[in-house]
Scaffold this motif. Structure first.
Motif, PDB file in Angstrom:
ATOM      1  N   VAL A 141       7.211  74.446  22.158  1.00 38.34           N
ATOM      2  CA  VAL A 141       6.889  74.975  23.231  1.00 38.34           C
ATOM      3  C   VAL A 141       6.974  73.946  24.458  1.00 38.34           C
ATOM      4  N   ALA A 142       7.748  74.173  25.495  1.00 35.87           N
ATOM      5  CA  ALA A 142       7.849  73.315  26.325  1.00 35.87           C
ATOM      6  C   ALA A 142       7.435  73.907  27.802  1.00 35.87           C
ATOM      7  N   ALA A 143       7.080  73.122  28.593  1.00 34.26           N
ATOM      8  CA  ALA A 143       6.893  73.802  30.171  1.00 34.26           C
ATOM      9  C   ALA A 143       7.238  72.744  31.234  1.00 34.26           C
ATOM     10  N   VAL A 144       7.753  73.002  31.997  1.00 32.31           N
ATOM     11  CA  VAL A 144       8.201  72.280  33.218  1.00 32.31           C
ATOM     12  C   VAL A 144       8.096  72.717  34.448  1.00 32.31           C
ATOM     13  N   ARG A 145       7.490  71.884  35.377  1.00 31.61           N
ATOM     14  CA  ARG A 145       7.224  72.465  36.772  1.00 31.61           C
ATOM     15  C   ARG A 145       8.332  71.928  37.669  1.00 31.61           C
ATOM     16  N   VAL A 146       9.089  72.639  38.446  1.00 34.13           N
ATOM     17  CA  VAL A 146      10.218  72.461  39.492  1.00 34.13           C
ATOM     18  C   VAL A 146       9.596  72.835  40.640  1.00 34.13           C
ATOM     19  N   GLY A 147       9.143  72.250  41.653  1.00 32.20           N
ATOM     20  CA  GLY A 147       8.551  72.532  42.871  1.00 32.20           C
ATOM     21  C   GLY A 147       7.543  73.684  42.534  1.00 32.20           C
ATOM     22  N   GLU A 148       7.700  74.900  43.080  1.00 32.90           N
ATOM     23  CA  GLU A 148       6.789  76.004  43.011  1.00 32.90           C
ATOM     24  C   GLU A 148       7.196  76.890  41.749  1.00 32.90           C
ATOM     25  N   ASP A 149       8.090  76.547  41.083  1.00 35.32           N
ATOM     26  CA  ASP A 149       8.426  77.209  39.827  1.00 35.32           C
ATOM     27  C   ASP A 149       8.349  76.638  38.516  1.00 35.32           C
ATOM     28  N   ALA A 208       5.071  69.272  26.354  1.00 32.50           N
ATOM     29  CA  ALA A 208       5.711  69.970  25.283  1.00 32.50           C
ATOM     30  C   ALA A 208       4.832  69.656  23.939  1.00 32.50           C
ATOM     31  N   LEU A 209       4.838  70.638  23.024  1.00 30.95           N
ATOM     32  CA  LEU A 209       4.251  70.478  21.643  1.00 30.95           C
ATOM     33  C   LEU A 209       5.004  71.055  20.702  1.00 30.95           C
ATOM     34  N   ARG A 210       4.858  70.436  19.486  1.00 31.22           N
ATOM     35  CA  ARG A 210       5.453  71.076  18.239  1.00 31.22           C
ATOM     36  C   ARG A 210       4.456  71.688  17.290  1.00 31.22           C
ATOM     37  N   LEU A 211       4.483  73.012  16.971  1.00 31.56           N
ATOM     38  CA  LEU A 211       3.573  73.342  16.270  1.00 31.56           C
ATOM     39  C   LEU A 211       3.945  73.983  15.085  1.00 31.56           C
ATOM     40  N   THR A 212       3.371  73.638  13.830  1.00 26.87           N
ATOM     41  CA  THR A 212       3.867  74.103  12.405  1.00 26.87           C
ATOM     42  C   THR A 212       2.789  74.861  11.789  1.00 26.87           C
TER      43      THR A 212
END
Length: 271
Positions: free
Chosen positions: A224-232, A203-207
């Protein structure tokens, strides 16, 4: 114009809601118990995925069949809602104006430009080959918007993007960008820590700060945050001109990952 006492009460309400969410998410993670989600739609039972078939596959030395991909109904069941966030969040009334006004921008560095493009198009991992489900929620008091998407991608592709995101606080720590509507902006990128959610995460914070064509100062914050859970994969953006609480991004990442894992587990049980 929003009066200061009303804005303060709204911010306090958001903070209190987030405190409850973080407490709930922490308890769930500690006990390895995911939040309950609506029962997802699933295909009818088939002999190919039955325990006897798996046992037979093991006996012959063949690996058991892979868990089926989630369908659109299951992905929708894994979404977060305004009920999860509480007041003052509500279902979105439309795309936020700052997306076109600020995120449609250009800069010289390729990595920084790729980040801006991904935030503007809302396709951090590219377009998925299969179904996807999306929820967009507004905090009208603080003029912020949260967009939450679930879609299926090859895990290796997701992990490469997550690794790339992790390099940006150093590569794009500070740079200049030219927007289509707000002129030149100073952009700063910092790491945003996430709970131990899913199988992999970043995850990042952009200003963005500058001055619009009418001389008014501009200040935009986007998590913006991204998380992988298995194949999703879960992709979450939380941004706006007002108070963008990082706790919301963190809590929704954990809650969403736990819910997605539970929906996938329920789907496997019903096969």
């Amino acid at each position: 114009m929003t009066h200061a006492p009303a804005a303060a009460r709204a911010l306090l309400a958001s903070a209190l809601s987030v405190t409850v969410l973080l407490t709930t998410a922490g308890c769930s993670a500690g006990g390895r118990e995911a939040p309950r989600a609506p029962a997802p739609a699933s295909p009818p039972p088939s002999s190919a995925a039955s325990p006897s078939a798996s046992s037979a596959a093991s006996a012959t030395g063949q690996p058991p069949p892979s868990p089926p991909a989630l369908n659109e109904a299951q992905m929708k069941a894994a979404l977060i809602t305004e009920t999860d966030l509480g007041e003052p969040w509500m279902a979105s009334r439309g795309a936020a104006t700052w997306r076109d006004g600020m995120l449609k921008a250009n800069t010289e560095d390729a990595d920084c430009r790729r980040l801006l493009d991904a935030l503007y198009t809302e396709e951090l991992f590219g377009a998925p080959a299969g179904p996807r489900a999306t929820a967009t929620l507004d905090d009208t008091y603080n003029d912020t918007q949260l967009r939450y998407q679930v879609a299926g991608y090859p895990p290796a592709d997701v992990d490469r993007v997550l690794a790339w995101l992790s390099t940006l606080p150093e590569k794009c720590e500070e740079f200049r960008a030219t927007t289509t509507r707000a002129g030149a902006q100073l952009v700063e990128v910092t790491e945003l820590p996430l709970p131990e959610a899913g199988d992999a995460r970043a995850a990042l914070r952009l200003t963005m700060t500058g001055e619009a064509s009418d001389g008014m100062p501009t200040y935009l914050t986007v998590d913006v945050a991204a998380v992988r859970v298995g194949e999703d994969a879960i992709t979450l953006t939380n941004g706006g001109y007002g108070a963008v609480l990082p706790e919301v991004t963190q809590a929704m990442s954990q809650l969403g990952a736990d819910r997605l894992a539970e929906v996938a587990r329920q789907g496997r049980v019903r096969i």
